[in-house]
Design an enzyme around this catalytic site. Sequence first.
Site, mmCIF file in Angstrom:
data_model
loop_
_atom_site.group_PDB
_atom_site.id
_atom_site.type_symbol
_atom_site.label_atom_id
_atom_site.label_comp_id
_atom_site.label_asym_id
_atom_site.label_seq_id
_atom_site.Cartn_x
_atom_site.Cartn_y
_atom_site.Cartn_z
ATOM 1 N N GLU A 83 0.832 -1.198 0.000
ATOM 2 C CA GLU A 83 0.000 0.000 0.000
ATOM 3 C C GLU A 83 0.867 1.249 0.000
ATOM 4 O OE1 GLU A 83 -2.656 -0.690 3.318
ATOM 5 O OE2 GLU A 83 -3.966 -1.903 2.066
ATOM 6 N N CYS B 93 3.541 8.570 0.951
ATOM 7 C CA CYS B 93 4.049 7.636 1.956
ATOM 8 C C CYS B 93 4.177 6.292 1.247
ATOM 9 C CB CYS B 93 3.061 7.576 3.122
ATOM 10 S SG CYS B 93 3.495 6.321 4.329
ATOM 11 N N CYS C 12 6.343 -6.983 6.908
ATOM 12 C CA CYS C 12 7.467 -6.426 7.673
ATOM 13 C C CYS C 12 8.068 -7.524 8.541
ATOM 14 C CB CYS C 12 7.001 -5.272 8.548
ATOM 15 S SG CYS C 12 8.372 -4.397 9.322
ATOM 16 N N CYS D 259 6.285 -4.604 15.679
ATOM 17 C CA CYS D 259 5.762 -3.556 16.558
ATOM 18 C C CYS D 259 4.316 -3.891 16.903
ATOM 19 C CB CYS D 259 5.852 -2.193 15.871
ATOM 20 S SG CYS D 259 7.517 -1.824 15.305
ATOM 21 N N CYS E 27 1.220 -1.954 15.342
ATOM 22 C CA CYS E 27 1.205 -1.698 13.894
ATOM 23 C C CYS E 27 0.489 -2.819 13.137
ATOM 24 C CB CYS E 27 2.650 -1.576 13.411
ATOM 25 S SG CYS E 27 2.787 -1.536 11.623
ATOM 26 N N CYS F 174 -1.089 6.327 9.727
ATOM 27 C CA CYS F 174 0.123 5.654 10.190
ATOM 28 C C CYS F 174 -0.206 4.389 10.977
ATOM 29 C CB CYS F 174 0.886 6.586 11.121
ATOM 30 S SG CYS F 174 1.947 7.681 10.232
HETATM 31 S S1 SF4 Z 1 5.849 0.118 12.599
HETATM 32 FE FE1 SF4 Z 1 5.066 -1.645 11.416
HETATM 33 S S2 SF4 Z 1 5.966 -1.411 9.368
HETATM 34 FE FE2 SF4 Z 1 7.141 -0.091 10.767
HETATM 35 S S3 SF4 Z 1 8.869 -1.400 11.489
HETATM 36 FE FE3 SF4 Z 1 7.216 -1.654 13.006
HETATM 37 S S4 SF4 Z 1 6.091 -3.474 12.268
HETATM 38 FE FE4 SF4 Z 1 7.335 -2.765 10.557
#
Ligand code: SF4
Length: 347
Positions: free
Chosen positions: A95, A108, A115, A119, A122, A340
């Site tokens: 995306e 962005c 990933c 996190c 996220c 975000c």
């Molecule tokens: S915020 Fe999300 S996309 Fe960014 S490094 Fe952490 S897990 Fe990966």
Amino acid sequence: METPKKKDIRALSKEQLRDFFVSQGDNAYRGDQVYEWLWRKAAHSFDAMTNVSKETRTMLTNNFVINHIEVDRMQRSNDGTIKNAVRLHDGLIVESVLIPTASRTTACVSSQVGCSLDCKFCATSRLKRMRNLNPDEIYDQVVAIDQQSKLYHNHPLSNIVFMGMGEPLMNYNNVLKAIDKITKPEGLGMSPKRITVSTSGVPKMIRKMADDGVKFKLAVSLHSAIDEVRTSIMPFNATFTLPDLREALMYWYDKTKSRITYEYVVWEGINDTQKDVDALVDFCRFAPSKVNLIEYNPIDDGIFKQAPEDAINRYVKTLERNGITVTVRRSRGKDIDAACGQLANKS
Ligand code: SF4
């Protein structure tokens, strides 16, 4: 016998393309011409190359492919934000988002499919990392958003942030190659000062960026300056600890003299006390810094909740008192999950 797979022509450098034409008994200049079509003019097919002879176009079609992206689905938010689900040549989806404000439009972009980091707040972390994006796949996201910016906002794209899916420093070489194309006149000719690479903090790679003399800006998704707290929300912090990150950032500042931006969300019951604020001030006062306090967009897990206004005000007051620039950034595109931390291929 299986036909050999054709090579993506955009994997070739300008020199390699010139050499290819010479090897075909043609002029090296033809390589420059085709290179311009591939990058500056962002052609999606050899047939679009109207000043190249039909024979040459057929020869190129027989030897190469152009693995361009397709905007599979575009969603427009009430506030003008556009979220694109972008289909890659192998069918995977990432995306990218166009974020408009009164004075600028920002792209962005994603750097990985999924990933490798985890996190907790996220949405992307729920998708496992499938692969890194190639330089041309990053470049194409920027081209597509530049076109949307001209079409819907009447001006070209002004800024780029690497804050979409993925950790850009885990795909460093391709991100660097893409930025090279974006900033060179033979690509999009954008100033590197308008590009920000946002990392969750990979110390070794921050040092490498400083050594490589990159000209773009650096942002760090910090979210806490206390090791135990940060590890609880960003588990890789157990490996890349805050003291290591801070040392790498000091190295970066020594070499580049470029201000560091920290992205920071304040969550209720996680990092909303005076102790958290004081730790942040201690962490970032070694160099000119800016803290972006970002409004949080819930990802339906019931754990992370935006802290109330008075906690945000405590951050703002303390940071300002200590001479640290602070902005409070309202999220955009919430109604289409484009804000975000919300990118998760839901659409
Ligand atoms: S915020 Fe999300 S996309 Fe960014 S490094 Fe952490 S897990 Fe990966």
